[in-house]
Motif scaffolding. Structure first.
Motif, PDB file in Angstrom:
ATOM      1  N   GLY A   1       0.790  -1.223   0.000  1.00 17.17           N
ATOM      2  CA  GLY A   1       0.000   0.000   0.000  1.00 17.17           C
ATOM      3  C   GLY A   1       0.825   1.277   0.000  1.00 17.17           C
ATOM      4  N   MET A   2       2.046   1.231  -0.539  1.00 22.04           N
ATOM      5  CA  MET A   2       2.869   2.435  -0.551  1.00 22.04           C
ATOM      6  C   MET A   2       2.976   2.976  -1.972  1.00 22.04           C
ATOM      7  SD  MET A   2       6.961   1.600  -0.469  1.00 22.04           S
ATOM      8  CE  MET A   2       7.249   3.349  -0.776  1.00 22.04           C
ATOM      9  N   GLY A   3       3.481   4.188  -2.062  1.00 18.98           N
ATOM     10  CA  GLY A   3       3.790   4.782  -3.346  1.00 18.98           C
ATOM     11  C   GLY A   3       5.281   5.059  -3.433  1.00 18.98           C
ATOM     12  N   GLN A   4       5.828   4.891  -4.619  1.00 17.07           N
ATOM     13  CA  GLN A   4       7.244   5.229  -4.821  1.00 17.07           C
ATOM     14  C   GLN A   4       7.301   6.296  -5.909  1.00 17.07           C
ATOM     15  OE1 GLN A   4      10.410   2.401  -6.432  1.00 17.07           O
ATOM     16  NE2 GLN A   4      10.910   2.409  -4.262  1.00 17.07           N
ATOM     17  N   PHE A   5       8.055   7.364  -5.619  1.00 18.62           N
ATOM     18  CA  PHE A   5       8.023   8.553  -6.469  1.00 18.62           C
ATOM     19  C   PHE A   5       9.434   9.089  -6.712  1.00 18.62           C
ATOM     20  CE2 PHE A   5       4.250   8.265  -3.794  1.00 18.62           C
ATOM     21  CZ  PHE A   5       3.240   8.247  -4.736  1.00 18.62           C
ATOM     22  N   GLU A   6      10.337   8.195  -7.128  1.00 16.31           N
ATOM     23  CA  GLU A   6      11.730   8.611  -7.330  1.00 16.31           C
ATOM     24  C   GLU A   6      11.862   9.535  -8.539  1.00 16.31           C
ATOM     25  OE1 GLU A   6      11.225   5.627 -10.376  1.00 16.31           O
ATOM     26  OE2 GLU A   6      10.635   5.634  -8.262  1.00 16.31           O
TER      27      GLU A   6
ATOM     28  N   ALA B   1      -3.263  -5.370  -1.477  1.00 19.16           N
ATOM     29  CA  ALA B   1      -3.581  -3.955  -1.654  1.00 19.16           C
ATOM     30  C   ALA B   1      -2.740  -3.394  -2.799  1.00 19.16           C
ATOM     31  CB  ALA B   1      -3.299  -3.180  -0.368  1.00 19.16           C
ATOM     32  N   PHE B   2      -3.266  -2.351  -3.474  1.00 20.58           N
ATOM     33  CA  PHE B   2      -2.543  -1.819  -4.624  1.00 20.58           C
ATOM     34  C   PHE B   2      -1.391  -0.920  -4.173  1.00 20.58           C
ATOM     35  CE2 PHE B   2      -5.177   1.868  -3.819  1.00 20.58           C
ATOM     36  CZ  PHE B   2      -4.458   2.939  -4.320  1.00 20.58           C
ATOM     37  N   ASN B   3      -0.339  -0.915  -4.983  1.00 15.83           N
ATOM     38  CA  ASN B   3       0.785   0.007  -4.831  1.00 15.83           C
ATOM     39  C   ASN B   3       0.800   0.949  -6.030  1.00 15.83           C
ATOM     40  OD1 ASN B   3       1.476  -1.456  -2.584  1.00 15.83           O
ATOM     41  ND2 ASN B   3       3.564  -1.889  -3.214  1.00 15.83           N
ATOM     42  N   LEU B   4       1.442   2.094  -5.858  1.00 18.46           N
ATOM     43  CA  LEU B   4       1.516   3.088  -6.926  1.00 18.46           C
ATOM     44  C   LEU B   4       2.959   3.487  -7.159  1.00 18.46           C
ATOM     45  CD1 LEU B   4       0.271   5.166  -8.898  1.00 18.46           C
ATOM     46  CD2 LEU B   4       0.015   6.720  -6.935  1.00 18.46           C
ATOM     47  N   HIS B   5       3.380   3.416  -8.418  1.00 17.73           N
ATOM     48  CA  HIS B   5       4.689   3.922  -8.800  1.00 17.73           C
ATOM     49  C   HIS B   5       4.481   5.057  -9.785  1.00 17.73           C
ATOM     50  CE1 HIS B   5       8.458   3.814 -11.345  1.00 17.73           C
ATOM     51  NE2 HIS B   5       8.899   4.078 -10.142  1.00 17.73           N
ATOM     52  N   SER B   6       4.954   6.246  -9.403  1.00 17.34           N
ATOM     53  CA  SER B   6       4.797   7.422 -10.254  1.00 17.34           C
ATOM     54  C   SER B   6       6.095   8.213 -10.229  1.00 17.34           C
ATOM     55  CB  SER B   6       3.615   8.281  -9.771  1.00 17.34           C
ATOM     56  OG  SER B   6       3.387   9.353 -10.668  1.00 17.34           O
ATOM     57  N   GLY B   7       7.087   7.690 -10.940  1.00 22.06           N
ATOM     58  CA  GLY B   7       8.388   8.335 -10.997  1.00 22.06           C
ATOM     59  C   GLY B   7       8.427   9.440 -12.038  1.00 22.06           C
ATOM     60  N   GLY B   8       9.518  10.176 -12.032  1.00 23.79           N
ATOM     61  CA  GLY B   8       9.742  11.231 -13.023  1.00 23.79           C
ATOM     62  C   GLY B   8      11.164  11.143 -13.539  1.00 23.79           C
ATOM     63  N   VAL B   9      11.336  11.259 -14.845  1.00 25.71           N
ATOM     64  CA  VAL B   9      12.662  11.196 -15.462  1.00 25.71           C
ATOM     65  C   VAL B   9      12.845  12.396 -16.371  1.00 25.71           C
ATOM     66  CG1 VAL B   9      14.176   9.903 -17.020  1.00 25.71           C
ATOM     67  CG2 VAL B   9      12.736   8.678 -15.377  1.00 25.71           C
TER      68      VAL B   9
ATOM     69  N   TYR C   1       0.237  -0.084  -9.896  1.00 26.69           N
ATOM     70  CA  TYR C   1      -0.081   0.833 -10.985  1.00 26.69           C
ATOM     71  C   TYR C   1       1.183   1.624 -11.308  1.00 26.69           C
ATOM     72  CZ  TYR C   1      -5.062  -0.121 -10.487  1.00 26.69           C
ATOM     73  OH  TYR C   1      -6.295  -0.742 -10.461  1.00 26.69           O
ATOM     74  N   ASN C   2       1.653   1.505 -12.534  1.00 27.51           N
ATOM     75  CA  ASN C   2       2.903   2.130 -12.949  1.00 27.51           C
ATOM     76  C   ASN C   2       2.583   3.306 -13.868  1.00 27.51           C
ATOM     77  OD1 ASN C   2       5.687   2.479 -13.365  1.00 27.51           O
ATOM     78  ND2 ASN C   2       5.689   1.156 -15.152  1.00 27.51           N
ATOM     79  N   LEU C   3       2.696   4.516 -13.338  1.00 24.20           N
ATOM     80  CA  LEU C   3       2.250   5.726 -14.041  1.00 24.20           C
ATOM     81  C   LEU C   3       3.376   6.746 -14.031  1.00 24.20           C
ATOM     82  CD1 LEU C   3      -1.228   5.862 -12.264  1.00 24.20           C
ATOM     83  CD2 LEU C   3      -0.726   4.792 -14.468  1.00 24.20           C
ATOM     84  N   ASN C   4       4.327   6.569 -14.926  1.00 24.52           N
ATOM     85  CA  ASN C   4       5.537   7.394 -14.956  1.00 24.52           C
ATOM     86  C   ASN C   4       5.457   8.487 -16.011  1.00 24.52           C
ATOM     87  OD1 ASN C   4       6.729   5.858 -13.014  1.00 24.52           O
ATOM     88  ND2 ASN C   4       8.478   5.241 -14.226  1.00 24.52           N
ATOM     89  N   THR C   5       6.311   9.508 -15.843  1.00 28.40           N
ATOM     90  CA  THR C   5       6.509  10.516 -16.878  1.00 28.40           C
ATOM     91  C   THR C   5       8.000  10.609 -17.154  1.00 28.40           C
ATOM     92  OG1 THR C   5       4.608  11.793 -16.062  1.00 28.40           O
ATOM     93  CG2 THR C   5       6.112  12.907 -17.576  1.00 28.40           C
ATOM     94  N   LYS C   6       8.392  10.335 -18.424  1.00 27.50           N
ATOM     95  CA  LYS C   6       9.798  10.349 -18.810  1.00 27.50           C
ATOM     96  C   LYS C   6       9.963  11.226 -20.053  1.00 27.50           C
ATOM     97  CE  LYS C   6      10.885   5.678 -17.115  1.00 27.50           C
ATOM     98  NZ  LYS C   6      11.486   4.364 -17.463  1.00 27.50           N
ATOM     99  N   ARG C   7      10.939  12.147 -20.001  1.00 28.99           N
ATOM    100  CA  ARG C   7      11.136  13.020 -21.163  1.00 28.99           C
ATOM    101  C   ARG C   7      12.594  13.443 -21.266  1.00 28.99           C
ATOM    102  NH1 ARG C   7       7.127  16.778 -20.503  1.00 28.99           N
ATOM    103  NH2 ARG C   7       5.770  15.277 -21.536  1.00 28.99           N
TER     104      ARG C   7
END
Length: 475
Positions: free
Chosen positions: A218-223, A248-256, A279-285
């Motif tokens: 149940g945690m989120g990771q936001f590196e 339980a769901f986990n959330l990964h929403s990193g930024g690159v 749920y893997n919801l990243n933004t990479k640019r």
């Protein structure tokens, strides 16, 4: 299957499916409030400008709606930020990561030992960083690269020790919080990640790796990953990700964010094996200047849902962008991946090669955008999407979108969708392979373009993970 192959399979499965008892020095309560953001910033002893950026990002997140109207997109109705623990600081003495592996607590050492990180560092890497929950727990760069001015540290340390550079580049020019709802979420509660700086005319000829591990339910990771490659420099950065199974769901929403200066070359490779509740919801640019080259190599498997579209802005004349992606979806998975390229200058070039595999009712989707601006003469792009399905219940779609505002360009697109052919399997069986081995050989040939771009240790690992996914052994 031989006993040796079975041991290899069992070993690979064990490396990702183990869990550790939670042990943290500090964690926030569930949910996202202004108080949560302030607590995270205070715990990190951040400068005032970073807190201000976090709070502005929080405001933007609260104002933006959840994306729901994209055709065929994954269902995000289960993503409830109020049920996520956004920040967990592991119980380690050295903030910013230990310099010596033996200084880590035994349970964290054991986690990354199972994942093979120390061995990879000894055999194949210029530097390695390991993130456990919300913070980097170990960071090391070979001395010969440090002597040349290469910087590889965690982002929290970079904010303190390289403040001017971080303040200039962090979520200002490449991935602003206003880009999308999950970029804004990331900007508010980011933690950990990597800072890589390559000086002018420096080639780092061995890969640099960061590995991100979520252990708690149940945690989120936001590196956050920030890479700056100065003129005529070169680096290959590898990102690995995993999490154990939980209900339980986990959330990964990193930024690159990647800045590729004139004549520089950056390759960013990702091998992700999230658990089936993530749920893997990243933004990479990336932003590529004159004659620069950016390469994205991505392997996405695991996760309940993924929405990931690495993007490059070809800002300078002669800049090049290459994407090679593979996605694997099994029962209950929706893997929505693709690429975005913006040709904003003349003589720019891009290639996109997408491979997807679906089985047992899984859904894969290629969602891409190529934009060629007015004045970007002699730009060229080639998009190739290939999908392989195991059964009639699985789904695979391609949704390429081309925005061409310049007439003097070269644009090509090709898409194929098909099932594993009975005749192909029969041919291999006639050569002595059983049904499973025949299908695995077909898949291995199908994904060869991505495995060719990875160091041998990671190519072998990717093939093993695909084999386990095919057999339903993971998740």
């Amino acid at each position: 299957m031989s006993s040796e192959e079975h041991l290899q399979e069992t070993d690979t499965e064990a490396r990702f499916e183990f869990k550790k008892e939670e042990s943290s020095a500090f964690e926030t309560a569930k949910g996202l409030t202004e108080e949560t953001v302030r607590v995270i910033s205070e715990d990190k002893n951040e400068p005032e400008w970073m807190l201000d950026r976090r709070l502005r990002a929080l405001e933007q997140f609260q104002e933006m709606p959840m994306p729901t109207d994209w055709p065929g997109q994954p269902d995000l109705s289960e993503v409830d930020i109020d049920e996520i623990v956004p920040y967990i600081r592991p119980d380690i003495e050295a903030r910013g990561g230990a310099d010596n592996w033996d200084d880590l607590p035994e349970e964290i050492q054991d986690t990354f030992d199972k994942l093979g990180i120390p061995e990879a560092e000894k055999n194949a890497l210029s530097g390695v960083g390991a993130q456990y929950e919300s913070e980097i727990v170990y960071q090391n760069m070979q001395e010969r690269w440090e002597d040349k001015g290469v910087i590889f540290c965690d982002m929290d340390k970079a904010v303190q020790e390289h403040e001017e550079i971080v303040r200039e580049y962090f979520m200002t020019k490449c991935v602003p919080p206003s880009d999308n709802k999950f970029a804004a979420l990331h900007g508010a509660i980011w933690s950990g990640g990597s800072f890589v700086y390559i000086p002018e005319d420096t080639t780092v000829n061995m890969p640099v790796q960061a590995y991100f591990r979520m252990n708690s339910e149940g945690m989120g990771q936001f590196e956050h990953t920030l890479i700056i490659a100065e003129e005529n420099s070169e680096v290959h950065y590898i990102e690995g990700c995993s999490a154990p199974k939980y209900s339980a769901f986990n959330l990964h929403s990193g930024g690159v964010e990647v800045f590729v200066k004139e004549g520089a070359h950056v390759q960013y490779s990702t091998v992700q094996n999230w658990s089936k509740n993530t749920y893997n919801l990243n933004t990479k640019r990336a932003i590529a200047e004159r004659d620069a080259t950016m390469e994205w190599v991505s392997g996405s498997m695991g996760s309940k849902a993924t929405m990931l579209y690495p993007s490059t802005i070809l800002k300078g004349p002669g800049a090049t962008d290459n994407h090679i992606t593979i996605a694997f979806a099994g029962d209950g998975q929706n893997i929505d991946t693709g690429a975005k390229v913006y040709h904003n200058a003349p003589n720019t070039k891009s290639t996109i090669e997408s491979k997807s595999i679906s089985k047992d009712g899984g859904r894969t989707n290629y969602r891409g955008l190529v934009h060629i601006a007015d004045g970007a003469e002699d730009a060229s792009t080639s998009v190739e999407c290939d999908a392989l399905m195991f059964d009639n219940e699985s789904t695979s779609d391609t949704m390429p979108y081309m925005e061409i505002e310049e007439s003097k360009v070269d644009v090509a697109h090709e898409a194929t969708v098909g099932k594993i052919g009975d005749e192909d399997v029969f041919y291999l069986q006639s050569r002595g392979l059983d049904d499973d081995d025949a299908k695995q050989m077909i898949v291995a040939g199908f994904i060869e373009p991505i495995t060719e771009e990875l160091p041998i240790e990671y190519a072998v690992e990717l093939n093993r993970l695909i084999e386990l996914e095919m057999e339903g052994s993971l998740g």
